[in-house]
Design an enzyme around this catalytic site. Structure first.
Site, short mmCIF file in Angstrom:
data_model
loop_
_atom_site.label_atom_id
_atom_site.label_comp_id
_atom_site.label_asym_id
_atom_site.label_seq_id
_atom_site.Cartn_x
_atom_site.Cartn_y
_atom_site.Cartn_z
N LYS A 108 24.60 -20.76 49.57
CA LYS A 108 24.64 -19.50 50.31
C LYS A 108 26.02 -19.29 50.93
CE LYS A 108 19.78 -19.37 50.96
NZ LYS A 108 18.76 -20.08 51.62
N ILE A 115 30.48 -17.01 54.23
CA ILE A 115 29.02 -17.08 54.22
C ILE A 115 28.44 -15.86 53.51
CG2 ILE A 115 28.97 -18.51 56.30
CD1 ILE A 115 28.01 -16.05 57.85
N CYS A 116 27.32 -16.04 52.87
CA CYS A 116 26.64 -14.99 52.12
C CYS A 116 25.86 -14.10 53.08
CB CYS A 116 25.70 -15.61 51.08
SG CYS A 116 24.82 -14.38 50.12
N LEU A 117 26.24 -12.83 53.14
CA LEU A 117 25.56 -11.88 54.03
C LEU A 117 25.06 -10.65 53.29
CD1 LEU A 117 28.11 -11.97 57.01
CD2 LEU A 117 25.88 -13.06 56.91
#
Length: 169
Positions: A108, A115-117
């Site tokens: 992620k 970071i994956c958002l």
């Protein structure tokens, strides 16, 4: 949807008014003032509710942000460096928050520790331009990411506890 705790946190962070990014020099100064006011209020709220979890500062222009965030798990404090640049298309584009020390340690996350958002945060951000700012990105982006990912990384042994002064990762 948003849980009650998140709703309360959000309602206590001031909304921003000025729709300006780094390219709009004069308006950017006003936007930065609003950003700092919202961040200060958010940090004060966190401290008063005993949930203080990050420190941020920026370069003089307010385009590069860096600092430390931490997550407490089983009474141990795990610290991480945090950094992000303000996109030139800000506030239409949300900042991409990075934890460089965790780069490559979770699916992620994108290259460079970003970071994956995309699934949850970015649509919410898009609906709230220009009212959301850096404090909102921390509250709605990084905080929930840490709450989900860090305990999992600790359990897997990917993140280990470091003594004071060292960064976890």
């Amino acid at each position: 949807m948003v849980d009650e705790g998140t709703r309360k946190t959000l309602s206590s962070i001031p909304l921003l008014q000025t729709k300006a990014g780094p390219r709009e020099k004069d308006l950017w100064v006003q936007r930065l003032k609003e950003e700092y006011q919202a961040l200060i209020k958010y940090v004060q709220n966190n401290k008063s509710s005993d949930s203080d979890w990050f420190r941020l500062e920026s370069n003089k222009e307010g385009t590069k942000w860096f600092g430390t965030c931490w997550y407490v798990h089983n009474l141990l404090k795990y610290e991480f460096d945090v950094e992000f640049d303000i996109p030139v298309t800000y506030p239409a584009t949300a900042p991409e928050i990075a934890l460089p020390g965790l780069d490559g340690k979770t699916a992620k996350m994108y290259r460079g520790g970003k970071i994956c958002l995309t699934d949850h945060f970015k649509p919410l951000w898009a609906r709230n331009v220009p009212k959301f700012g850096i404090a909102h990105a921390m509250a709605l982006g990084l905080a929930p990411w840490l709450a989900v990912e860090i305990p999992d990384l600790i359990e897997k042994g990917v993140v280990t506890y470091k003594e004071k002064g060292e960064t976890s990762g």
